[in-house]
Scaffold this motif. Structure first.
Motif, short mmCIF file in Angstrom:
data_model
loop_
_atom_site.label_atom_id
_atom_site.label_comp_id
_atom_site.label_asym_id
_atom_site.label_seq_id
_atom_site.Cartn_x
_atom_site.Cartn_y
_atom_site.Cartn_z
N LYS A 69 0.95 -1.18 -0.06
CA LYS A 69 0.01 0.00 -0.02
C LYS A 69 0.86 1.29 0.05
CE LYS A 69 -3.89 -2.51 0.29
NZ LYS A 69 -3.30 -3.60 0.19
N SER A 70 1.89 1.36 0.77
CA SER A 70 2.73 2.55 0.89
C SER A 70 3.91 2.31 0.14
CB SER A 70 3.04 2.68 2.36
OG SER A 70 3.98 1.63 2.84
N GLY A 71 4.64 1.14 -0.17
CA GLY A 71 5.61 0.94 -0.62
C GLY A 71 7.03 0.63 0.16
N GLU A 72 6.84 0.72 1.50
CA GLU A 72 7.92 0.98 2.58
C GLU A 72 8.38 -0.47 2.49
OE1 GLU A 72 5.77 1.90 6.09
OE2 GLU A 72 6.30 4.37 5.65
N ILE A 73 9.56 -0.43 2.42
CA ILE A 73 10.48 -1.66 2.63
C ILE A 73 10.60 -2.06 4.07
CG2 ILE A 73 12.69 -2.92 2.29
CD1 ILE A 73 12.93 -0.74 -0.19
N LEU A 74 10.11 -3.30 4.27
CA LEU A 74 9.81 -3.78 5.91
C LEU A 74 11.22 -4.55 6.13
CD1 LEU A 74 6.24 -4.77 5.65
CD2 LEU A 74 7.20 -2.36 6.51
N ALA A 75 11.61 -5.32 5.04
CA ALA A 75 13.05 -6.37 5.33
C ALA A 75 13.70 -6.39 4.04
CB ALA A 75 12.34 -7.34 5.94
N ILE A 76 14.84 -6.42 4.19
CA ILE A 76 15.78 -6.68 3.01
C ILE A 76 16.70 -7.63 3.33
CG2 ILE A 76 17.18 -5.02 3.22
CD1 ILE A 76 16.62 -4.30 0.08
N GLY A 77 16.89 -8.74 2.34
CA GLY A 77 17.91 -9.91 2.77
C GLY A 77 19.32 -9.55 1.92
N GLY A 78 20.28 -9.80 2.53
CA GLY A 78 21.67 -9.72 2.10
C GLY A 78 22.19 -10.80 1.27
N GLY A 79 21.51 -12.02 1.53
CA GLY A 79 21.76 -13.27 0.84
C GLY A 79 22.34 -14.54 2.03
N ARG A 80 22.38 -15.46 1.23
CA ARG A 80 22.92 -16.65 2.03
C ARG A 80 24.14 -16.49 2.90
NH1 ARG A 80 22.67 -22.02 -0.54
NH2 ARG A 80 22.63 -22.81 1.47
N TYR A 81 25.17 -15.94 2.36
CA TYR A 81 26.44 -15.78 2.94
C TYR A 81 26.84 -14.27 3.10
CZ TYR A 81 26.41 -20.39 0.81
OH TYR A 81 25.98 -21.62 0.58
N TYR A 82 25.72 -13.62 3.18
CA TYR A 82 25.99 -12.01 3.63
C TYR A 82 26.68 -12.27 5.11
CZ TYR A 82 25.02 -7.07 4.23
OH TYR A 82 25.47 -5.78 4.63
N MET A 83 27.76 -11.40 5.33
CA MET A 83 28.33 -11.18 6.76
C MET A 83 28.69 -12.60 7.30
SD MET A 83 28.20 -7.98 7.22
CE MET A 83 28.43 -7.83 8.80
N ARG A 84 28.97 -13.52 6.48
CA ARG A 84 29.59 -14.81 6.94
C ARG A 84 30.28 -15.38 5.79
NH1 ARG A 84 25.32 -19.95 7.04
NH2 ARG A 84 24.45 -19.67 5.12
N PRO A 85 31.30 -16.35 6.07
CA PRO A 85 32.04 -17.09 5.17
C PRO A 85 31.29 -17.96 4.17
CG PRO A 85 32.73 -17.87 7.23
CD PRO A 85 31.83 -16.57 7.34
N GLN A 86 31.59 -17.82 2.88
CA GLN A 86 30.76 -18.90 2.02
C GLN A 86 31.84 -20.24 1.82
OE1 GLN A 86 29.90 -17.19 -1.59
NE2 GLN A 86 29.22 -19.38 -2.83
#
Length: 853
Positions: free
Chosen positions: A369-386
């Motif tokens: 309704k508002s377009g507000e982003i409530l959450a956004i993912g970095g990815g499976r290996y965001y901020m951790r070793p792959q």
């Protein structure tokens, strides 16, 4: 001489004198003396202007010198460098900016080599100048002129301390530059060189939101420099970072980091800090960094969201990363902590991805309704070793305009998959390029019949359906539920036109190359050169969930600086689709989830609409779905080769996991009609019953009246081939009073049409036997294969009787006149000869078994 002539003579005389005087003035002015006088006046004016200008500059400099305040070194620990981030409830959730740990250099075992290396690399004349290196500035100016670019800087260590530590403002202005020079001079007059160098090593940026050499050593090497000694190659890596922390970030670009480190090792050998004989040994060592150290010292909660906020502030507010992270702003966002935590947990859940470390994902949840982003993912290996994989070559394309900004140290080096990974939209583009324009432009609805033809070719391309089947004519919602390739191509080419389809794609935010705008394959299959990210797809689907209104997706509600709100350039909502089109699309997408390819995304107790997609070679999968509260966009992609991905597996599973969690405590949600006409379901009526009334020689017909908007046309035949309309009604019953006295069998059928008798709807046929009357009526079966089988049977029968009148499948048959009896025509055979009607007044034929031709 009269008075007129005298006046003319006087005028001529005056004119000649005036001209002579003017000529004399010109000769005097341009004489040597005249030129000298003018030049002298000009020089005086210039000198006066320059004197006034110099005095003003000196006065301004003096004013700034005496009014510029610098933070004392002993109070530097109280400096607030970052900007505070607030969630949707205005609760502070963290600080966007660098982190640091102060260290007393006297407690560092590697102090001497550490300090000498930084001086050799950053400011060789540090111990000779008084804060401003005029020779260095002149040299840098000369080099930059020669290179016609900013090839070399002239900032001293003292100036960097002034800029990064003790300045009272973070805003980039010429006034600040002057203050930087003034503060540098003041620092040199108040502190020793060692104190200045200590401040420098404690507050200089080292990339990855790290400030200070102590925390940098922990993040890159896992070492506490007060307890462990740094190796020469480790010192070299740290000393090479301040020049361009992001460019030389060892986690982001290890090859460039290694090259830079080896250059610093060469300088160390040249300055005698390490023996020349050991230079090669240290240059051959690996970087020695590990992302596990970074995760150990950084709190990763909401990190992907704050990372996105940093990108959005740069794009929409035109702020630099340095200004945002060191400016002390108050940034109010639409972050929902619970949804963000659920999304982060799901992305890290290897069970969802079958423990396959070759695939990654991006996802976002927005308020449609508002377009507000409530959450956004970095990815499976965001901020951790792959985990290690066999093939390290990544095949996912990135868009140049969203690469991490160069030359700053305030951006996390981990790619933010949701916005920084651009991939083909694949077949997830179809609701936008195929179905929505078909409804909006051609007045289709979910029950409208579309085609999935056999051996279809267009532009030299022959599409094939995934399951290898051909479905012929079928309702639009069935074609969308199966996401048929052939039907999509046929719809664009034969119903819409590529121009209309590409216009819709463009209006929904897709960037198409010139050749793609006219390519049926690109528009039907989503094979576009310029990819999209998960946030783009979320924004593209918003009009379906928001009554046709498009709104810009964003995470920043407002930014305050010193209590003043910054201007936020927002686009106004616009009516992208008609309300009816959006509602009909929601119904079609809901059907795609409930019975079609998107079944994995179903959520108990909540209506879900959405669509799956892939890019053909199964390296990318999409699912974009929504309830009446949330919209979630998911892409899952294969970074390597091997694993096949479609929208109905990993993407739909991730959607189901997250949305089930965030909706588990909420009341069941349904989609509500915004006040538009419901699409009219036209199908063959079922449960037909017949009664023959002997006393009145009539037949009573009753059937399922399943909608008040449906009109029913009853037709009769004497041979099952030639039909005559005997009446039209909106009720579920009709009495045929024109039964002949000697006729022993009739054929009946009921054809259902929409309120406007629109074409394209037809009924199925089956036979029911009674003692005296053979009745053909609508079947009501739901299987398309039954329709094809029986229609084919009709066509074969027509071919066997070329002289017979053709049956109109739309029901637009003759409505008046007597029916002609075909010569020597026999009714279809029954089991035995028909018996005469019983003696009773009525006969119920509703329980007899159907007969088929």
């Amino acid at each position: 001489m009269n008075i007129g002539e005298r006046l003319k003579t006087v005028a001529k005389w005056r004119w000649s004198r005036r001209r002579k005087k003017t000529d004399d003035d010109i000769r005097k002015r341009w004489s040597i003396k005249g030129i000298a006088r003018i030049s002298l006046k000009l020089i005086k004016g210039i000198l006066l202007f320059m004197t006034v200008g110099v005095l003003l500059v000196l006065a301004s400099f003096a004013y700034l010198y005496f009014t510029t305040d610098a933070i004392p070194f002993d109070k530097m620990n109280n400096i607030q460098f970052g900007s505070t981030i607030y969630d949707k409830n205005d609760e502070a959730i963290g600080v966007l900016g660098p982190k640091r740990e102060y260290v007393d250099m006297e407690k560092v075992p590697s102090k001497e080599m550490l300090m000498k290396t930084f001086v050799a690399v950053e400011d060789r004349r540090f111990y000779q100048h008084g804060g401003i290196d005029y020779k260095g500035m002149a040299r840098a100016f000369k080099v930059n002129i020669q290179e016609m670019s900013k090839a070399e800087g002239a900032s001293t260590i003292t100036m960097q301390v002034a800029r990064n530590v003790v300045m009272g403002t973070r805003q980039k202005t010429y006034k600040r530059k002057v203050k930087e020079l003034i503060v540098s001079k003041k620092i040199e007059s108040q502190y020793s060189k060692e104190e200045i160098l200590t401040a420098y090593l404690n507050y200089i940026p080292f990339g990855n939101q790290v400030m200070g050499v102590k925390l940098a050593s922990k993040v890159y090497f896992g070492k506490d420099i007060t307890k462990e000694e740094l190796e020469p190659h480790e010192i070299a890596l740290l000393a090479g970072l301040p020049k361009a922390p992001t460019d030389y970030n060892p986690y982001h670009d290890p090859e460039r980091a290694l090259e830079r480190r080896n250059v610093v090792l060469f300088i160390m050998a040249r300055e005698g800090l390490i023996p020349q004989t050991e230079l090669k040994k240290y240059q051959e060592k690996d970087l020695g960094v590990d992302k596990a150290f970074f995760e150990q010292y950084f709190d990763v909660n909401y990190q992907s969201y704050t990372h996105y906020i940093l990108l959005e502030a740069q794009e929409r507010y035109e702020l630099t990363a340095e200004e945002v992270t060191t400016g002390g702003y108050e940034i109010y966002t639409s972050l929902d902590p619970r949804i963000q935590e659920s999304l982060d947990h799901a992305l890290k859940d290897d069970d969802i991805f079958d423990h396959n470390n070759e695939i990654d994902a991006g996802a976002t949840v927005v308020d449609p309704k508002s377009g507000e982003i409530l959450a956004i993912g970095g990815g499976r290996y965001y901020m951790r070793p792959q985990p290690e994989t066999k093939n390290k070559k990544e095949t996912v394309k990135k868009k140049e305009s969203v690469q991490l900004p160069k030359g700053t140290s305030y951006m996390p080096s981990f790619p933010l998959r949701t916005v920084e990974t651009y991939i083909q939209p694949g077949t997830a583009i179809r609701p936008i390029s195929v179905y929505a324009p078909l409804i909006e432009e051609e007045n289709y609805d979910e029950y409208s019949v579309v085609r999935d033809p056999a051996a279809y070719q267009v532009e030299g391309w022959q599409p094939h359906n995934t399951d290898g089947r051909i479905y012929g004519d079928l309702p639009l919602k069935e074609a969308a539920a199966k996401s048929l390739n052939i039907n999509s191509a046929w719809t664009i080419e034969d119903q819409l036109g590529a121009e209309t389809s590409s216009t819709y794609a463009k209006n929904f935010g897709f960037e198409l190359e010139a050749v793609e705008k006219s390519s049926v394959e690109a528009l039907a299959m989503g094979h576009t050169k310029k990819g999209v990210n998960a946030l783009d797809m979320a924004e593209a689907y918003i009009p379906f969930a928001n009554q046709g209104v498009a709104v810009e997706a964003g995470g920043i509600r407002k930014i305050l600086y010193n209590g003043d709100e910054q201007h936020l350039p927002k686009t106004k909502p616009r009516q992208q689709l008609d309300e009816q089109t959006a509602y009909y699309m929601t119904r079609i997408l809901q059907y795609h989830v409930s019975v079609g390819k998107g079944k994995e995304a179903r959520i108990k107790g909540h209506e879900v609409a959405g669509f799956t997609g892939d890019n053909g070679d199964r390296s990318v999968g999409w699912f974009i779905g929504y309830t009446n509260q949330y919209l979630m966009s998911v892409n899952v992609f294969n970074m390597l080769s091997g694993t096949k991905i479609t929208g109905d597996n990993y993407p739909a599973k991730l959607f189901h996991t997250v949305m089930s969690d965030i909706l588990k405590d909420k009341q069941g949600s349904v989609f509500v009609n915004p006040g538009v006409p419901e699409p009219t379901l036209v199908r063959a009526p079922q449960w037909l019953t017949l009664k023959y009334v002997a006393s009145s020689r009539s037949v009573k017909l009753n059937w399922e009246d399943y909608s008040p908007d449906i009109m029913y046309r009853v037709e009769r035949s004497t041979d099952g081939r030639t039909w005559k309309s005997i009446g039209v009604t909106s009720a579920g019953q009709l009495t045929d009073t024109q039964v002949g006295a000697r006729q022993i069998a009739y054929f009946y059928r009921v054809v259902a049409t929409g309120p406007e008798s629109s074409t394209g709807y037809y009924s199925m046929i089956k036979a029911v036997s009674i003692p005296s009357i053979m009745v053909y009526l609508d079947d009501g079966e739901s299987e398309q294969s039954s329709l094809e089988e029986e229609v084919n049977a009709e066509e074969r029968a027509e071919e066997d009787s070329p002289g017979e009148e053709e049956i109109d499948p739309s029901g637009e048959g003759e409505s008046d006149g007597e029916e002609e009896e075909p010569e020597e025509s026999e009714p279809p055979p029954t089991e035995g000869d028909p018996e005469p009607p019983p003696d009773e007044d009525t006969m119920d034929a509703s329980d007899d078994q159907p007969l088929r031709e």
